[in-house]
Write an enzyme that holds these catalytic residues in place. Sequence first.
Site, PDB file in Angstrom:
ATOM      1  N   CYS A   2       0.843  -1.184   0.000  1.00 39.79           N
ATOM      2  CA  CYS A   2       0.000   0.000   0.000  1.00 39.79           C
ATOM      3  C   CYS A   2       0.891   1.250   0.000  1.00 39.79           C
ATOM      4  CB  CYS A   2      -0.944   0.096   1.190  1.00 39.79           C
ATOM      5  SG  CYS A   2      -2.126  -1.253   1.264  1.00 39.79           S
ATOM      6  N   ARG A  27       3.784  -0.251  -4.874  1.00 38.79           N
ATOM      7  CA  ARG A  27       3.524  -0.801  -3.542  1.00 38.79           C
ATOM      8  C   ARG A  27       2.206  -1.571  -3.474  1.00 38.79           C
ATOM      9  NH1 ARG A  27       6.874   1.597   0.232  1.00 38.79           N
ATOM     10  NH2 ARG A  27       5.508   0.892   1.882  1.00 38.79           N
ATOM     11  N   TRP A  76      -2.738  -2.661  -1.762  1.00 33.48           N
ATOM     12  CA  TRP A  76      -2.474  -4.092  -1.924  1.00 33.48           C
ATOM     13  C   TRP A  76      -3.361  -4.769  -0.880  1.00 33.48           C
ATOM     14  CZ3 TRP A  76      -0.748  -8.361   0.805  1.00 33.48           C
ATOM     15  CH2 TRP A  76      -0.359  -9.455   0.032  1.00 33.48           C
ATOM     16  N   ASN A 102      -1.635   2.072   5.734  1.00 38.58           N
ATOM     17  CA  ASN A 102      -0.769   1.007   5.227  1.00 38.58           C
ATOM     18  C   ASN A 102      -0.426   0.111   6.408  1.00 38.58           C
ATOM     19  OD1 ASN A 102       1.225  -0.594   4.068  1.00 38.58           O
ATOM     20  ND2 ASN A 102       2.808   0.977   4.275  1.00 38.58           N
ATOM     21  N   GLY A 103      -0.830  -1.161   6.337  1.00 42.35           N
ATOM     22  CA  GLY A 103      -0.509  -2.077   7.436  1.00 42.35           C
ATOM     23  C   GLY A 103      -1.687  -2.970   7.749  1.00 42.35           C
ATOM     24  N   GLU A 484      17.340 -17.464  -8.828  1.00 39.80           N
ATOM     25  CA  GLU A 484      16.934 -16.103  -9.154  1.00 39.80           C
ATOM     26  C   GLU A 484      16.331 -16.028 -10.566  1.00 39.80           C
ATOM     27  OE1 GLU A 484      16.308 -13.551  -7.634  1.00 39.80           O
ATOM     28  OE2 GLU A 484      16.425 -11.894  -9.050  1.00 39.80           O
ATOM     29  N   LYS A 488      12.562 -14.730 -11.297  1.00 33.51           N
ATOM     30  CA  LYS A 488      12.263 -13.627 -12.225  1.00 33.51           C
ATOM     31  C   LYS A 488      11.196 -14.067 -13.218  1.00 33.51           C
ATOM     32  CE  LYS A 488      13.428 -11.016 -10.649  1.00 33.51           C
ATOM     33  NZ  LYS A 488      14.159 -10.662  -9.483  1.00 33.51           N
ATOM     34  N   GLU A 491       7.622 -14.657 -11.567  1.00 30.41           N
ATOM     35  CA  GLU A 491       6.876 -13.505 -11.049  1.00 30.41           C
ATOM     36  C   GLU A 491       6.371 -12.579 -12.145  1.00 30.41           C
ATOM     37  OE1 GLU A 491       8.851 -10.729  -8.359  1.00 30.41           O
ATOM     38  OE2 GLU A 491      10.754 -11.043  -9.368  1.00 30.41           O
ATOM     39  N   HIS A 507      18.218 -36.745  -8.523  1.00 32.50           N
ATOM     40  CA  HIS A 507      17.503 -37.123  -7.289  1.00 32.50           C
ATOM     41  C   HIS A 507      16.015 -36.797  -7.395  1.00 32.50           C
ATOM     42  CE1 HIS A 507      21.300 -38.037  -5.373  1.00 32.50           C
ATOM     43  NE2 HIS A 507      21.760 -36.942  -5.959  1.00 32.50           N
ATOM     44  N   LYS A 606       5.840  -4.312  -4.448  1.00 32.76           N
ATOM     45  CA  LYS A 606       7.293  -4.159  -4.390  1.00 32.76           C
ATOM     46  C   LYS A 606       7.832  -4.425  -2.986  1.00 32.76           C
ATOM     47  CE  LYS A 606      11.306  -2.901  -6.000  1.00 32.76           C
ATOM     48  NZ  LYS A 606      11.966  -3.925  -6.814  1.00 32.76           N
TER      49      LYS A 606
HETATM   50  O1  M6R Z   1      12.753  -5.059  -0.279  1.00 33.66           O
HETATM   51  P1  M6R Z   1      13.320  -6.425  -0.076  1.00 33.66           P
HETATM   52  O2  M6R Z   1      14.628  -6.601  -0.783  1.00 33.66           O
HETATM   53  O3  M6R Z   1      13.420  -6.822   1.355  1.00 33.66           O
HETATM   54  O4  M6R Z   1      12.284  -7.390  -0.776  1.00 33.66           O
HETATM   55  C1  M6R Z   1      12.461  -8.777  -0.733  1.00 33.66           C
HETATM   56  C2  M6R Z   1      11.579  -9.466  -1.736  1.00 33.66           C
HETATM   57  O5  M6R Z   1      10.233  -9.168  -1.483  1.00 33.66           O
HETATM   58  C3  M6R Z   1      11.912  -9.085  -3.181  1.00 33.66           C
HETATM   59  O6  M6R Z   1      13.252  -9.324  -3.485  1.00 33.66           O
HETATM   60  C4  M6R Z   1      11.017  -9.868  -4.163  1.00 33.66           C
HETATM   61  O7  M6R Z   1      11.330 -11.220  -4.104  1.00 33.66           O
HETATM   62  C5  M6R Z   1      11.174  -9.321  -5.589  1.00 33.66           C
HETATM   63  N1  M6R Z   1       9.891  -9.057  -6.155  1.00 33.66           N
HETATM   64  C6  M6R Z   1      11.828 -10.254  -6.523  1.00 33.66           C
HETATM   65  O8  M6R Z   1      11.978  -9.731  -7.788  1.00 33.66           O
END
Ligand code: M6R
Length: 611
Positions: A2, A27, A76, A102-103, A484, A488, A491, A507, A606
């Site tokens: 948010c 956000r 969000w 927000n929260g 990673e 990517k 997501e 395995h 984010k």
């Molecule tokens: O702000 P942060 O680095 O703590 O966030 C951690 C994860 O939420 C963040 O890296 C998330 O996995 C990304 N969307 C990945 O691209």
Amino acid sequence: MCGIVGYIGARKALPVLIQGLEQLEYRGYDSAGVVCINPTNHSLFLAKEKGKLGQLKSVLNGVSLASTTGIAHTRWATHGAPSKANAHPHEDCKRRIALVHNGIIENYQEIKHKLLKKGHRFRSETDTEIAVHLIEEYYDGDVEQAFRKAVGELKGYFAFVVLSADEPGKLFVFKRSNPMVIGVGNGENFAASDVTAIIPYTRKVIYLEDDEFAVLERDSITISSRASHKPIRKTISEVKWSVDEAKKGGFPNFMLKEIYEQPRVAEETLAKRLKNGKVWFDTLDSKAEAHLKKIRKVFVVSCGTAYHAGLVGRYMLEEYAKVPTEVQVSSEFRYVDPLVTKEDLVILITQSGETADTIAALREARAKGACTLAIVNVVGSTIAREADYVIYTHAGPEIGVASTKAYIAQLLTFALFTIYLACLRKTVSAGFVASYLKEMRKLPKAITTILHREKLLEPPAKTLFKNKNFLFLGRGYNFPTALEGALKLKEISYAHAHGYAAGEMKHGPIALIDSTQPVICIAPFSKTYEKMVSNIQEIKARKAIVLSITTEGDKSVKQLSDWVFPIPKMSEIFSSILSVIPLQLFAYKISVKNHRDVDQPRNLAKSVTVE
Ligand code: M6R
């Protein structure tokens, strides 16, 4: 999650608020809303819509308000589905007070029950709405006092901005756990979840601490603690980020822009940290050095992409600084009663510095007496402020939900910190340090070379974009790269992607392989290169479709793969910084070909500020 923005001043509030929401939309984008105080009759003008900010903007198209005071929100969803009714701002029964949040309010049900009995009428299913009714309940001519009383009853974590038609010259702000920054202007003031919403207007900011209230008027800001009510003198900080950094700069979206910023991020990171042939951190003084010299063990704690950076960091620290290192995701670390002692260093890695689980992990580590070091991108964020020591990654604002340049900055920072620690612990020779740093200086150019080869990924992306299952394999420093690369892809394209240590293939996952299975193999020259070649042979023998990340000059992997993407030849430790870049571009291309929203993938935000 948010995004909140508030404005009070002389400008028309609506455009300022909408522009602020544009910067904060990363956000959360389930709904958006705004409320402004009508200056002629002191009524509230409210508009909110389900969906992305564009929906709200189209409803407001042609609306011109004289109002110079307002608050806005991009959501969000936590409590209550994404809908117009659940969108913020929320208003009290009489529509005189409005609030954005927000929260999460953990005890909202019992408060709602109480308020319903007293006759309050609710319009949404959110936890947030109870807060505005609680203020209404306590209101007897003084909004600030009513707000203070209401907050005193709430459990959970929150950042609020409140306004009232009865006190049109004020905005009321409160923060606990979730971020809130106050923008200090000239005849105008701002409140926002992060500085990107504010920097077009002012670079002077005040970071609110937990349990602090702020009352903003056009020409004044009064901050006080919840407990004492006494005014607090706060430091005004200067934000260094430029407005242009938070814009797309000619790119179709933020993700691609941020991928292409990586050479600059590498260049600047190295320029800041290398002084007279040594690694230097401005924030680590002699006290920190004395602390770090003695540590027994390192714990690296983080989430998502930052967790993958931690996995790479572990290999670096163990290989060169010779310090035992354990890596955990924050959401596990905080609940397993970790065996952390006063002799240990806990490194928290985070782009936003606001991830709820990482904040909790930091507090857990501090409670156990460990030394804490935060590697953070957002200056002044909660984690940066609460850790014993902080190293900023200085990647600039990262707006795309998929983390790219922040990851590269985290890996570079880890590579630098490793040598810094290795020197303190005397585990490397001067000659080694010189050649390591010399090679590191080649990274920005190597990243540029990779970006120039983007087109090589077009044929595999064109062939594979409809596929719903991908495997990513790597070993050693490039096992986290496989994780990673898979993160990517999933997501931003919504295809299932799984990263594996290549040695684990036999395995279980090899059962998945047939002629329809794409496998992305990260196979640059390394001490396990031959093992990777064998793994690719085994996959190819079962007819999988193979895209490999190789080193320039490689022949063996090329022969076995359908496509290869060569990266410049560098030591294995640095190959992990290079090999992830083609994977970012590959995920990007697959996402675009599937017409996904690259910057705002579904269900994500984010910054994950709820557990
Ligand atoms: O702000 P942060 O680095 O703590 O966030 C951690 C994860 O939420 C963040 O890296 C998330 O996995 C990304 N969307 C990945 O691209």
